[in-house]
Design an enzyme around this catalytic site. Structure first.
Site, PDB file in Angstrom:
ATOM      1  N   LYS A 130     -31.830 -13.173 -34.148  1.00  0.00           N
ATOM      2  CA  LYS A 130     -32.780 -12.489 -33.269  1.00  0.00           C
ATOM      3  C   LYS A 130     -32.565 -11.005 -33.405  1.00  0.00           C
ATOM      4  O   LYS A 130     -31.455 -10.549 -33.726  1.00  0.00           O
ATOM      5  CB  LYS A 130     -32.533 -12.889 -31.811  1.00  0.00           C
ATOM      6  CG  LYS A 130     -33.737 -12.656 -30.925  1.00  0.00           C
ATOM      7  CD  LYS A 130     -34.735 -13.780 -31.131  1.00  0.00           C
ATOM      8  CE  LYS A 130     -35.875 -13.748 -30.173  1.00  0.00           C
ATOM      9  NZ  LYS A 130     -36.544 -15.053 -30.145  1.00  0.00           N
TER      10      LYS A 130
HETATM   11  N1  GLU Z   1     -39.926 -15.593 -31.658  1.00  0.00           N
HETATM   12  C1  GLU Z   1     -40.217 -16.980 -31.797  1.00  0.00           C
HETATM   13  C2  GLU Z   1     -39.174 -17.831 -31.107  1.00  0.00           C
HETATM   14  O1  GLU Z   1     -38.495 -17.386 -30.213  1.00  0.00           O
HETATM   15  C3  GLU Z   1     -40.480 -17.372 -33.254  1.00  0.00           C
HETATM   16  C4  GLU Z   1     -39.341 -17.129 -34.191  1.00  0.00           C
HETATM   17  C5  GLU Z   1     -39.706 -17.351 -35.663  1.00  0.00           C
HETATM   18  O2  GLU Z   1     -40.791 -17.817 -35.958  1.00  0.00           O
HETATM   19  O3  GLU Z   1     -38.840 -17.049 -36.499  1.00  0.00           O
HETATM   20  O4  GLU Z   1     -39.035 -18.991 -31.385  1.00  0.00           O
END
Ligand code: GLU
Length: 416
Positions: free
Chosen positions: A106
């Site tokens: 993240k």
């Molecule tokens: N931000 C989204 C999540 O929390 C998608 C993450 C992604 O597609 O890599 O799952």
């Protein structure tokens, strides 16, 4: 281990419950409760008024045992290393539950994008990408949109990375515009996944989804598409709140009209199809299904006792505190945990990454059929596991995830 804050501690509490039940080996337990890499960067940006501001950014790769690190980038004033680390851990378990070959990551930048111009946001994005350039790449770490980031931000990420490596690298990021290697269906995927698991949960509980009443907190990409998808299968969205206000209509809100309204006003506040409603009122409404689709820590011991829904679908990441979750479970409320409920987004990110690497793009119908299959498989695996161990769905989801990551950790063995 570095000091962790409350959000990571909440993740650890969830993890530890499941690890204890499956009697996880202490060595693997130790590995899986430590982030692999945490990086903090300072991003100077010349603002429109000529002054230079320095923004703090983070990227955390929590675990890369199953494949490249995967996870979104969020822009928010409350971003912290604690939050980003917890979200990276949740991505690890989410990808494992979704059964896709990714680890978890993240990113986040401490900023208030509502107060920044498009040029400032572009400059900030490009500088942040330049600062983490050695960490990311199609086989290393693949960012995506999250809170307050979108396909345009992903286009800047892709371009900045491509300029650095000297060739166009579409697979470095997912959630891109369709024209430049994005996948059809990706924008809607998280909300579509929320609809699928909510529908499956209703089926399991013998609740007819047609006419079922739903309250949703958050009307961003996830909340709005969830509302749209669920109303299309006959559910009645009776209440929506967002950052500014909310609206309630027991007869059902017209979601198509609400989407138009939000396009013009950037909030559901003041929507003419119902009465005003606050966030606190939303949580205690007499509805069948409650969907938190905003930020962490929204369902707490303050408001959990007032929740009357039969199903809570966690469309946001970490919306329920561990104590509140235990309270809901003890009252027989069926909570579909975040790492299952919102995994449609990253699952379709996986499809996008596959298409980019393959250089061959699928029809929207094919994307949706594959997503349907993946979500139903994940839901079944989690439900079966929770029934087998006689635990709540969150613990069931963690057990599925931990077993998948632990198996490969042991197969790969220790280096050095
Ligand atoms: N931000 C989204 C999540 O929390 C998608 C993450 C992604 O597609 O890599 O799952």
């Amino acid at each position: 281990m570095a000091e962790h804050g409350a959000i990571f501690a909440a993740m650890l509490r969830e993890f530890n419950v499941a690890a204890r039940i499956i009697d996880l080996e202490p060595g693997v337990w130790n590995i899986l409760t430590h982030p692999k890499r945490q990086i903090m960067v300072s991003c100077p940006v010349q603002m429109d008024n000529g002054e230079i501001e320095v923004f703090t950014g983070y990227r955390v790769q929590y675990n890369i045992t199953l494949g490249p690190a995967k996870g979104g980038i969020r822009y928010h004033p409350d971003v912290s290393l604690d939050e980003v680390t917890a979200l990276a851990a949740w991505m690890t378990w989410k990808c494992a539950v979704a059964h896709i070959p990714f680890g978890g990551a993240k990113g986040g930048i401490v900023c208030d994008p509502t107060k920044m111009s498009r040029r400032e946001l572009e400059a900030l994005t490009r500088r942040y990408v330049a600062e983490i350039i050695d960490l990311i790449g199609p086989e290393k770490d693949v960012p995506a949109p999250d809170v307050n980031t979108n396909d345009q931000v992903m286009a800047w990420v892709m371009d900045t990375y491509s300029m650095h490596v000297g060739h166009t690298a579409t697979a470095v990021v997912t959630g891109k515009p369709i024209e430049m290697g994005g996948s059809l269906g990706r924008r809607e995927a998280t909300g579509r996944g929320v609809m699928i698991v909510t529908r499956e949960a209703a089926k399991h509980l013998g609740l007819n989804i047609e006419g079922a009443t739903i309250a949703i907190q958050g009307f961003g990409n996830v909340g709005s598409v969830s509302a749209d998808q669920l109303s299309k299968i006959g559910a009645k969205i009776v209440a929506v709140t967002d950052w500014k206000g909310g609206v309630h209509n027991p007869k059902g809100l017209d979601i198509a009209k609400m989407l138009d309204y939000v396009r013009d006003h950037e909030t559901v506040d003041g929507f003419p199809g119902g009465d005003p409603l606050t966030n606190e009122q939303l949580f205690s409404l007499d509805v069948d299904i409650l969907i938190p689709a905003a930020l962490e820590n929204q369902i707490t011991m303050e408001n959990a006792p007032g929740i009357r829904a039969r199903i809570v679908t966690e469309a946001a990441n970490g919306p329920t505190t561990p104590d509140a979750h235990r309270h809901l479970h003890e009252r027989g409320i069926f909570v579909i945990p975040d790492i299952l409920a919102n995994s449609g987004g990253v699952t379709t990110s996986y499809f996008e990454w596959v298409q980019d690497r393959y250089g061959y793009f699928w029809e929207e119908h094919d994307v949706n059929v594959r997503l349907e299959k993946k979500m139903c498989e994940a839901f079944d695996a989690v439900l079966k596991t929770s029934l087998k161990y006689k635990v709540d769905l969150r613990t069931g989801a963690y057990i599925v995830a931990i077993q998948r990551v632990a198996t490969v950790t042991k197969m790969r063995g220790m280096y050095a």
